[in-house]
Scaffold this motif. Structure first.
Motif, PDB file in Angstrom:
ATOM      1  N   THR A 145       0.824  -1.222   0.000  1.00  0.00           N
ATOM      2  CA  THR A 145       0.000   0.000   0.000  1.00  0.00           C
ATOM      3  C   THR A 145       0.854   1.267   0.000  1.00  0.00           C
ATOM      4  O   THR A 145       1.902   1.321   0.635  1.00  0.00           O
ATOM      5  N   SER A 151      -6.647   0.376  -2.358  1.00  0.00           N
ATOM      6  CA  SER A 151      -7.537  -0.580  -3.037  1.00  0.00           C
ATOM      7  C   SER A 151      -7.049  -0.832  -4.459  1.00  0.00           C
ATOM      8  O   SER A 151      -7.201  -1.931  -4.986  1.00  0.00           O
ATOM      9  N   THR A 385     -11.143  -3.629   1.574  1.00  0.00           N
ATOM     10  CA  THR A 385     -12.267  -3.026   2.312  1.00  0.00           C
ATOM     11  C   THR A 385     -13.564  -3.792   2.016  1.00  0.00           C
ATOM     12  O   THR A 385     -13.618  -4.617   1.092  1.00  0.00           O
ATOM     13  N   GLU A 387     -16.057  -2.636   0.526  1.00  0.00           N
ATOM     14  CA  GLU A 387     -16.480  -2.319  -0.852  1.00  0.00           C
ATOM     15  C   GLU A 387     -15.684  -3.159  -1.863  1.00  0.00           C
ATOM     16  O   GLU A 387     -16.233  -3.600  -2.879  1.00  0.00           O
TER      17      GLU A 387
END
Ligand SMILES: Cc1cc2nc3c(=O)[nH]c(=O)nc-3n(C[C@H](O)[C@H](O)[C@H](O)COP(=O)(O)OP(=O)(O)OC[C@H]3O[C@@H](n4cnc5c(N)ncnc54)[C@H](O)[C@@H]3O)c2cc1C
Length: 398
Positions: A145, A151, A385, A387
């Motif tokens: 990350t 994401s 996440t 989502e």
């Protein structure tokens, strides 16, 4: 259909419970300050780094775990592991999370411990990194990350350019678990292709003392153990060709194949945490009286407990189904994501219900619920996440 727990999972759980009783509990009693209500103040120094006394406990548990054969349990036998399959491992993980916060969380090494992604190492790299890691002599971290890409990690800005027989890495990583203490990092950098290409990302093994590599600020997080996550900076960080892990350009696929197993671990752990909070809440509701009756006799309370119990059972069956599919060699991407999604939500709901049932007592730091309430939130964020899990499920459906 056989819903009984595999006998190996029962045996390992029992052996782990004995290990915790004999090896971990005495350390918890001796160093109670690291678990009590002021634990956060004691664990880190003024720079938010974990203090040497705490690091020594982590290392001691790691050494004892290696000796007892738990540390690399999930890795294949060929590298000295226990070859425990994903279903067994998940069930054991559930049981290990079904207890109060304690030092037992260090038994498997977490993000700093053995990980299947390192099976990409060639024999020389295994000698230098994987075997010492399996022996608990060194630890690692997984650096993917970045400040601008989480994401969409494959849109990364970190680049590695070839210069003679060296690679020069430039970029920054954030939120890296065990970043401050890792002896080497698994670092992902773009080596070819365009922003967003899945191909063209390469994984590098970078030693903590490699010039050009530095640990930046240590993050201050809402929950979890303080002093665990950090920024990593790469400024003209030169590494040899021998530090490429796996194939040049295939690093992102390597990273993704590891993340599936991580998602199941989170789901299983969430079930254990939720079960623990449910059991605490049932016990409390039986004993706490208001208006001359135990609150457990009020539907306003008992229905919250009933709902939570039903949710726990749903997620338990879901993660076990996903793990079972994986052990059968079947594609389980949809089920893994479903289990991670629902598991993360479950852990948060359980902390919320437990706090509600305990009333004011649940809100205070004297009980573990307040800590759980904060720490469970991250389960909906890392390793994809909510989502992103829904995106994966939808892609599998459509
Ligand atoms: C405690 C902690 C430990 C971590 N440890 C590590 C580690 O060891 N190594 C590592 O590499 N990373 C680590 N991470 C990073 C973690 O994996 C990322 O935070 C996570 O993937 C989300 O990325 P982001 O924070 O950049 O959020 P973003 O990707 O910026 O997302 C922001 C919001 O937008 C939503 N969103 C983004 N894209 C979409 C879309 N296409 N559709 C719908 N919604 C979308 C997200 O769901 C989220 O709600 C850690 C994070 C935390 C908090």
């Amino acid at each position: 259909m056989d819903f009984s727990e595999p006998s190996e999972a029962v045996q390992i759980t029992k052996a782990l419970e004995d290990f915790i009783e004999q090896e971990v509990k005495p350390l918890e009693q001796e160093h109670e300050k690291f678990l009590g209500k002021d634990y956060e103040k004691h664990i880190v120094d003024e720079n938010h780094r974990q203090v040497p006394e705490y690091r020594e406990i982590v290392e001691q548990i790691r050494r004892k775990s290696v000796e007892a054969g738990f540390y690399g349990m999930t890795m294949p036998e060929e590298v000295g592991g226990g070859d425990v399959d994903v279903l067994t491992r998940s069930i054991v993980g559930e049981h290990m999370s079904n207890r109060p916060p304690g030092f037992h969380s260090h038994i498997f090494g977490g993000a700093g411990g053995p990980t299947p992604i390192l099976l990409e190492c060639n024999e020389e790299q295994r000698e230098e990194y994987l075997y010492p890691l399996m022996d608990g002599e060194i630890t690692t971290c997984f650096a993917l990350t970045e400040p601008s890409h989480g994401s969409d990690a494959h849109y990364m800005d970190t680049r590695a350019e070839k210069d003679g027989d060296e690679w020069v890495i430039n970029g920054q990583k954030v939120y890296i678990t065990n970043g401050p203490y890792a002896d080497f990092a698994m670092v992902f950098a773009r080596t070819s292709g365009e922003k967003g290409d899945i191909e063209g990302v390469t994984a590098f093994l970078v030693d903590a003392d490699n010039p050009g590599f530095e640990v930046g600020s240590i993050h201050r997080s809402m929950g979890m153990t303080p002093g665990t996550h950090a920024e990593l900076h790469f400024d003209d960080c030169r590494v040899g060709e021998d530090k490429v892990m796996g194939e040049v350009g295939a690093g992102f696929q390597q990273a993704m194949s590891w993340i599936g197993g991580g998602r199941l671990n989170i789901a299983a752990s969430a079930v254990g945490q939720a079960q623990h909070l449910l059991d605490m809440s049932v016990e409390y509701a039986r004993n706490r009286e208001t208006f001359d009756k135990p609150i457990a006799h009020r539907q306003g309370v008992s229905f919250q407990l009933a709902d939570l119990a039903a949710d726990i059972e749903q997620v338990r069956q879901l993660y076990r189904y996903a793990a079972w599919k994986m052990t059968q060699g079947e594609r389980a991407r949809k089920e893994e994501s479903m289990a991670k999604l629902r598991g993360a939500q479950l852990a948060n709901k359980a902390a919320d219900v437990a706090m509600q049932v305990h009333g004011g007592a649940g809100y205070m730091k004297d009980l573990e619920i307040e800590r759980r309430y904060r720490s469970s939130r991250v389960l909906r964020i890392f390793e994809g996440t909510d989502e992103i899990q829904k995106r994966t499920i939808a892609r599998e459906l459509i």
